[in-house]
Design a protein around this motif. Structure first.
Motif, mmCIF file in Angstrom:
data_model
loop_
_atom_site.group_PDB
_atom_site.id
_atom_site.type_symbol
_atom_site.label_atom_id
_atom_site.label_comp_id
_atom_site.label_asym_id
_atom_site.label_seq_id
_atom_site.Cartn_x
_atom_site.Cartn_y
_atom_site.Cartn_z
ATOM 1 N N PRO A 198 0.826 -1.208 0.000
ATOM 2 C CA PRO A 198 0.000 0.000 0.000
ATOM 3 C C PRO A 198 0.860 1.258 0.000
ATOM 4 O O PRO A 198 1.857 1.344 0.715
ATOM 5 N N GLY B 42 -10.456 -6.389 -2.858
ATOM 6 C CA GLY B 42 -11.381 -5.464 -2.212
ATOM 7 C C GLY B 42 -12.700 -6.112 -1.862
ATOM 8 O O GLY B 42 -13.271 -5.854 -0.807
ATOM 9 N N ASP C 263 -13.908 -3.108 3.244
ATOM 10 C CA ASP C 263 -14.056 -1.709 2.903
ATOM 11 C C ASP C 263 -14.793 -1.502 1.585
ATOM 12 O O ASP C 263 -15.466 -0.485 1.410
ATOM 13 N N ARG D 175 -13.677 -0.675 -1.251
ATOM 14 C CA ARG D 175 -13.160 0.439 -2.032
ATOM 15 C C ARG D 175 -12.866 -0.019 -3.454
ATOM 16 O O ARG D 175 -12.348 -1.120 -3.673
ATOM 17 N N ASN E 231 -12.279 7.371 -3.134
ATOM 18 C CA ASN E 231 -11.473 6.752 -2.068
ATOM 19 C C ASN E 231 -10.933 5.415 -2.563
ATOM 20 O O ASN E 231 -11.103 4.367 -1.925
ATOM 21 N N ARG F 75 -8.900 2.148 -3.673
ATOM 22 C CA ARG F 75 -7.941 1.284 -2.978
ATOM 23 C C ARG F 75 -6.699 1.046 -3.830
ATOM 24 O O ARG F 75 -5.664 0.623 -3.329
ATOM 25 N N VAL G 218 -2.416 4.370 -1.082
ATOM 26 C CA VAL G 218 -2.992 3.779 -2.285
ATOM 27 C C VAL G 218 -1.873 3.336 -3.218
ATOM 28 O O VAL G 218 -1.040 4.148 -3.616
#
Length: 450
Positions: free
Chosen positions: A59, A88, A93, A95, A144, A146, A187
């Motif tokens: 990340p 994801g 989440d 995202r 937002n 990922r 990200v």
């Protein structure tokens, strides 16, 4: 009193501002990163990519992917987007993954995704055709995301820089801005980079210093084989290689690359059409993986007129290395290669960049020069020195084990190369030769002077 900054300059300042206050290293280390720090890509393709990346996608990392036009960069990254979307969906989440294209429309990308059979994971991938960096950053924040894929960085531009997209300044500043966003939001970002005629990523060399990981895709359009090579990696080992094949539905992993590159030899094709002459097999280390490669040579009497140099055409072998080997053959054997045109070819479109392949190149040339065949079950491993001596290479035992696994029963190596051989090599006959001349005699037989 200084003039107030413009709104564009203010936005640019927000991209590069410090994201955190200074922290103690001991406090950061206690968080215990391990494998959970990385995004583990699912499936065989994800596992192969993860090995090249050092275990998975970190990340906040920025990865630069380069390669010749048409090699499959966009196809691979669309597959990466699908794999990240699956990660994801498996999390809590939800995202999405943002795929930004400055070269293709969303319809073109959608057509490729349909051909590749992408299904439910497409619900968590957002396509965005844009080149203006402010708009791209706004969408990253709004969704937002990922993970973000930008295809390609040479098409993105900043409004406040008075130069066209793809210029040195634009590429550097846009990459820096994306880097700060990636670090601040955690990200991962994949950037596609164009390459020059010489095969290097276009734009300033500093571009490769800005990013965390640099991957090169190698492979010709005539061959379905694609190599993904890590040449820089802040989170893992460099020079790791992933081996894939291109199909209509995308990249598929090659489970046994050595077997793939030696298909014709294993099938007996070489024996049927007498191609044993001029063909030699070696074992090279691609990162931590041993791979068998086959090199072929063709020597013919030079046809140029007096005063003209003979033709030298290496494919898959560096020209400088070829010239060195020819000089050693001329000095320390009875061969006179300067009177011959010589062509070299590494099968499968691969590149032999390791000195351990010198012996195979030299024996392939000698085999064609003397018109004597190299035994099909023989592997050749060793570096050739300027004095005609053979030098040891690292991890010889692993190379021999890989050759033995594919049915090779003989090998020629430098002195000390067979030391430490275990039960895995019990059925392989390993012969040590001190000099290149001795290796030629051992492999091709005596009485070779012309």
């Amino acid at each position: 009193m200084a003039a107030p900054a413009s709104s564009a300059q203010a936005r640019r300042g927000q991209w590069v501002e410090d994201s955190d206050a200074p922290q103690r290293l001991s406090d950061v280390s206690q968080r215990g990163f391990g494998n959970r720090w990385r995004l583990q890509l699912p499936g065989s393709v994800g596992s192969e990519l993860g090995r090249v990346l050092g275990g998975g996608v970190v990340p906040g990392s920025v990865l630069l992917v380069g390669g010749e036009p048409g090699v499959g960069k966009s196809t691979l990254l669309l597959q990466v987007a699908a794999l990240l979307a699956k990660v994801g969906q498996g999390g809590d989440d939800g995202r999405p993954v943002l795929y930004v294209s400055g070269e293709e429309s969303t319809e073109q990308i959608g057509s490729r995704a349909e051909r590749m059979g992408m299904g439910a994971e497409g619900n968590n991938i957002f396509l965005y055709s844009a080149t203006r960096l402010d708009s791209i950053l706004a969408e990253i924040a709004r969704l937002n995301a990922r993970a973000v894929i930008v295809d390609s960085i040479q098409t993105v531009y900043l409004d406040e820089i008075p130069s066209s997209a793809g210029s040195v300044t634009q590429v550097r500043e846009c990459t820096t801005a994306l880097l700060r966003v990636a670090k601040g939001m955690g990200v991962p970002m994949f950037l596609v980079g164009h390459v020059t005629k010489s095969g290097e990523i276009a734009g300033p060399r500093v571009l490769e210093h800005i990013v965390d990981v640099v991957l090169y895709m190698e492979g010709g359009r005539q061959s379905p084989v694609r190599l993904i090579r890590g040449v820089k990696n802040r989170y893992g080992a460099t020079e790791e290689v992933g081996v894939f094949q291109m199909f209509d539905d995308g990249m598929q992993v090659v489970a046994d690359p050595s077997s793939l590159f030696l298909t014709s030899r294993r099938a007996g094709t070489c024996r049927e059409i007498s191609l044993d002459v001029s063909s030699a097999v070696t074992v090279t280390m691609e990162g931590s993986r041993p791979m068998l490669m086959e090199v072929q040579a063709l020597c013919t009497r030079a046809s140029q007129g007096p005063g003209l140099p003979p033709t030298r055409v290496p494919s898959g072998v560096k020209r400088e290395r070829m010239q060195l080997i020819l000089a050693v053959l001329s000095k320390h054997t009875d061969m006179k290669p300067f009177m011959h045109d010589i062509h070299l070819n590494v099968t499968g479109g691969l590149i032999m960049a390791e000195p351990a392949t010198d012996l195979a190149v030299a024996l392939a040339i000698a085999s064609s020069y003397y018109d004597r065949a190299i035994p099909r079950e023989l592997a050749l491993i060793g570096e050739v020195g300027l004095g005609g001596e053979l030098r040891q290479v690292p991890q010889t035992e692993r190379r021999l084990a890989e050759a033995a696994k594919l049915g090779f029963t003989r090998a020629v190596v430098p002195p000390g190369g067979s030391a430490g051989s275990g039960r895995q090599l019990a059925k392989m006959q390993v012969q040590e030769c001190r000099t290149l001349a001795a290796a030629i005699s051992a492999v091709l037989g005596g009485g070779l002077a012309k």
